[in-house]
Design a protein around this motif. Structure first.
Motif, mmCIF file in Angstrom:
data_model
loop_
_atom_site.group_PDB
_atom_site.id
_atom_site.type_symbol
_atom_site.label_atom_id
_atom_site.label_comp_id
_atom_site.label_asym_id
_atom_site.label_seq_id
_atom_site.Cartn_x
_atom_site.Cartn_y
_atom_site.Cartn_z
ATOM 1 N N GLY A 151 1.398 33.751 -7.879
ATOM 2 C CA GLY A 151 0.272 33.141 -7.175
ATOM 3 C C GLY A 151 0.597 32.635 -5.793
ATOM 4 O O GLY A 151 -0.197 31.885 -5.204
ATOM 5 N N LEU A 152 1.735 33.045 -5.230
ATOM 6 C CA LEU A 152 2.153 32.518 -3.931
ATOM 7 C C LEU A 152 1.107 32.766 -2.850
ATOM 8 O O LEU A 152 0.803 31.879 -2.054
ATOM 9 N N GLY A 153 0.555 33.979 -2.785
ATOM 10 C CA GLY A 153 -0.408 34.284 -1.732
ATOM 11 C C GLY A 153 -1.594 33.342 -1.760
ATOM 12 O O GLY A 153 -2.038 32.848 -0.709
ATOM 13 N N ASP A 154 -2.116 33.061 -2.945
ATOM 14 C CA ASP A 154 -3.245 32.139 -3.060
ATOM 15 C C ASP A 154 -2.853 30.741 -2.618
ATOM 16 O O ASP A 154 -3.621 30.051 -1.939
ATOM 17 N N PHE A 155 -1.643 30.314 -2.974
ATOM 18 C CA PHE A 155 -1.235 28.977 -2.567
ATOM 19 C C PHE A 155 -1.035 28.884 -1.056
ATOM 20 O O PHE A 155 -1.402 27.876 -0.436
ATOM 21 N N LEU A 156 -0.440 29.900 -0.440
ATOM 22 C CA LEU A 156 -0.211 29.852 1.005
ATOM 23 C C LEU A 156 -1.511 29.647 1.775
ATOM 24 O O LEU A 156 -1.520 29.013 2.839
ATOM 25 N N ALA A 157 -2.602 30.163 1.244
ATOM 26 C CA ALA A 157 -3.902 29.969 1.892
ATOM 27 C C ALA A 157 -4.328 28.509 1.857
ATOM 28 O O ALA A 157 -5.143 28.074 2.683
ATOM 29 N N ASP A 158 -3.780 27.734 0.911
ATOM 30 C CA ASP A 158 -4.121 26.314 0.783
ATOM 31 C C ASP A 158 -3.015 25.391 1.274
ATOM 32 O O ASP A 158 -3.137 24.166 1.170
ATOM 33 N N MET A 159 -1.938 25.957 1.813
ATOM 34 C CA MET A 159 -0.761 25.146 2.128
ATOM 35 C C MET A 159 -0.959 24.275 3.363
ATOM 36 O O MET A 159 -0.381 23.189 3.465
ATOM 37 N N TYR A 160 -1.783 24.724 4.303
ATOM 38 C CA TYR A 160 -1.871 24.038 5.582
ATOM 39 C C TYR A 160 -2.943 22.957 5.582
ATOM 40 O O TYR A 160 -3.988 23.091 4.927
ATOM 41 N N GLY A 161 -2.674 21.906 6.346
ATOM 42 C CA GLY A 161 -3.591 20.778 6.478
ATOM 43 C C GLY A 161 -2.819 19.475 6.403
ATOM 44 O O GLY A 161 -1.721 19.418 5.838
ATOM 45 N N ASN A 162 -3.379 18.429 6.975
ATOM 46 C CA ASN A 162 -2.709 17.136 7.044
ATOM 47 C C ASN A 162 -3.133 16.168 5.943
ATOM 48 O O ASN A 162 -2.680 15.021 5.926
ATOM 49 N N GLN A 163 -3.992 16.612 5.078
ATOM 50 C CA GLN A 163 -4.458 15.760 3.978
ATOM 51 C C GLN A 163 -4.048 16.359 2.629
ATOM 52 O O GLN A 163 -4.042 17.592 2.489
ATOM 53 N N PRO A 164 -3.722 15.513 1.670
ATOM 54 C CA PRO A 164 -3.638 14.056 1.747
ATOM 55 C C PRO A 164 -2.450 13.609 2.595
ATOM 56 O O PRO A 164 -1.397 14.257 2.572
ATOM 57 N N ASP A 165 -2.618 12.516 3.325
ATOM 58 C CA ASP A 165 -1.560 12.057 4.222
ATOM 59 C C ASP A 165 -0.690 10.966 3.606
ATOM 60 O O ASP A 165 0.130 10.375 4.291
ATOM 61 N N ARG A 166 -0.885 10.698 2.310
ATOM 62 C CA ARG A 166 -0.039 9.733 1.607
ATOM 63 C C ARG A 166 0.134 10.187 0.166
ATOM 64 O O ARG A 166 -0.681 10.939 -0.361
ATOM 65 N N TRP A 167 1.192 9.707 -0.448
ATOM 66 C CA TRP A 167 1.530 10.146 -1.796
ATOM 67 C C TRP A 167 0.892 9.271 -2.858
ATOM 68 O O TRP A 167 0.852 8.049 -2.737
ATOM 69 N N HIS A 168 0.380 9.934 -3.893
ATOM 70 C CA HIS A 168 -0.020 9.273 -5.128
ATOM 71 C C HIS A 168 0.528 10.109 -6.271
ATOM 72 O O HIS A 168 0.437 11.348 -6.248
ATOM 73 N N ASP A 169 1.081 9.469 -7.277
ATOM 74 C CA ASP A 169 1.604 10.216 -8.423
ATOM 75 C C ASP A 169 0.517 11.020 -9.121
ATOM 76 O O ASP A 169 0.814 12.000 -9.811
ATOM 77 N N SER A 170 -0.739 10.621 -8.923
ATOM 78 C CA SER A 170 -1.857 11.290 -9.599
ATOM 79 C C SER A 170 -2.324 12.554 -8.884
ATOM 80 O O SER A 170 -3.195 13.267 -9.398
ATOM 81 N N LEU A 171 -1.777 12.852 -7.703
ATOM 82 C CA LEU A 171 -2.179 14.065 -6.989
ATOM 83 C C LEU A 171 -1.921 15.293 -7.851
ATOM 84 O O LEU A 171 -0.908 15.374 -8.552
ATOM 85 N N GLN A 172 -2.814 16.269 -7.744
ATOM 86 C CA GLN A 172 -2.693 17.479 -8.544
ATOM 87 C C GLN A 172 -2.952 18.712 -7.690
ATOM 88 O O GLN A 172 -3.507 18.630 -6.599
ATOM 89 N N GLY A 173 -2.571 19.863 -8.211
ATOM 90 C CA GLY A 173 -2.904 21.152 -7.613
ATOM 91 C C GLY A 173 -2.387 21.308 -6.201
ATOM 92 O O GLY A 173 -1.302 20.844 -5.841
ATOM 93 N N ALA A 174 -3.197 21.978 -5.371
ATOM 94 C CA ALA A 174 -2.783 22.274 -4.004
ATOM 95 C C ALA A 174 -2.560 21.009 -3.189
ATOM 96 O O ALA A 174 -1.671 20.952 -2.334
ATOM 97 N N ASP A 175 -3.363 19.950 -3.429
ATOM 98 C CA ASP A 175 -3.178 18.694 -2.701
ATOM 99 C C ASP A 175 -1.787 18.120 -2.951
ATOM 100 O O ASP A 175 -1.127 17.627 -2.029
ATOM 101 N N ARG A 176 -1.353 18.171 -4.188
ATOM 102 C CA ARG A 176 -0.034 17.634 -4.549
ATOM 103 C C ARG A 176 1.081 18.432 -3.863
ATOM 104 O O ARG A 176 1.965 17.846 -3.225
#
Length: 285
Positions: A151-176
């Motif tokens: 699934g690398l190609g699908d993830f690379l499409a979601d890799m860029y962006g500055n958000q979320p700009d802080r860490w939470h242990d509850s982050l999931q999926g592409a945001d995490r």
């Protein structure tokens, strides 16, 4: 065994070869481990030769030579998968057109974001203050699993962006995964509670009124008990402290290529030609 870490190469092939030779001479007959701080390629004159050289070293080393991933290495993956266009200053065309392109891209996909060596933690850019070394390695492993997956190609499409700009242990999926990648491959400044800033690139300092500080100066950061080794920050230049070692001394910008021995902190440096003109602060000489 002696372990040396080499700063950002960014496609400077001859300088890479010269530094490895200097390390071998410096270590003498002692068994060697050599690690690279990421950004193996891009902006320098010989990205293809550099990537081939480091890959060959790694493959012939029985695990003693390796590299973490930097933001330019991830950019190559995104361009190779057709997710992002090449930038005007990129020097990636030779890699993308090479007959061994797939092997080179495949090798990059297997590289980690973080490595532990001799009590040190190596990462390309930085760590968020909420992470200790063990958590950083676990989070790196999450990204590595995605990079090596179908699934690398699908993830690379979601890799860029500055958000979320802080860490939470509850982050999931592409945001995490994006938050982990941004910290480990792009971070320079953040606030005391770990809000990342990506605007300041050409300075080693921030206005105190902004509330921003270098990630390694955040009071109470959980990784402070382990020396963190990093690159990425040419405007900061070489920094060697008990708790951090910064090795991007501007090789591609006419500064120096730096390497340090983790056991005794001995420093090796080589002056480099100005392959690219820096847009901001002059690279340290």
């Amino acid at each position: 065994m002696k372990t040396y870490v080499i700063g950002d190469l960014q496609g400077c092939h001859q300088q890479a070869r010269d530094m490895v030779a200097r390390i071998q001479a410096h270590a003498g007959t002692t068994e060697l481990r050599i690690l690279f701080a990421g950004d193996l390629i891009n902006r320098g004159p010989d990205s293809l030769a550099t990537l081939r050289y480091v890959r060959q070293l790694a493959q012939e080393s029985n695990g003693r030579i390796d590299s973490v991933l930097g933001n330019h290495d991830l950019h190559l993956l995104a361009v190779a998968y057709g997710i992002r266009p090449a930038h005007a200053a990129d020097t990636l065309d030779e890699i993308l057109a090479a007959p061994d392109r797939d092997e080179l891209i495949g090798w990059l996909r297997q590289r980690p974001l973080a490595l532990e060596a001799d009590g040190h933690l190596l990462v390309h850019a930085g760590l968020l203050p909420q992470w200790d070394g063990a958590q950083a390695l676990a989070l790196s492993a999450e990204v590595e699993q995605m990079l090596r997956s179908a699934g690398l190609g699908d993830f690379l499409a979601d890799m860029y962006g500055n958000q979320p700009d802080r860490w939470h242990d509850s982050l999931q999926g592409a945001d995490r995964l994006r938050c982990i990648i941004n910290a480990m491959t792009r971070l320079r400044f953040c606030t005391a509670d770990g809000v990342m800033d990506f605007k300041i690139k050409d300075s080693g300092t921030a206005d105190p009124a902004s509330g921003l500080m270098p990630w390694f100066d955040v009071p109470g950061r959980r990784s402070a008990g382990q020396t963190v080794v990093f690159g990425h920050w040419s405007a900061l230049g070489l920094i060697i402290r008990p708790d951090v070692i910064g090795l991007d001394s501007g090789c591609v910008w006419g500064g120096q290529l730096s390497a340090v021995c983790l056991q005794d902190r001995s420093l090796l440096q080589a002056q480099c030609p100005e392959f690219q003109q820096h847009s901001g602060k002059q690279a340290a000489n």
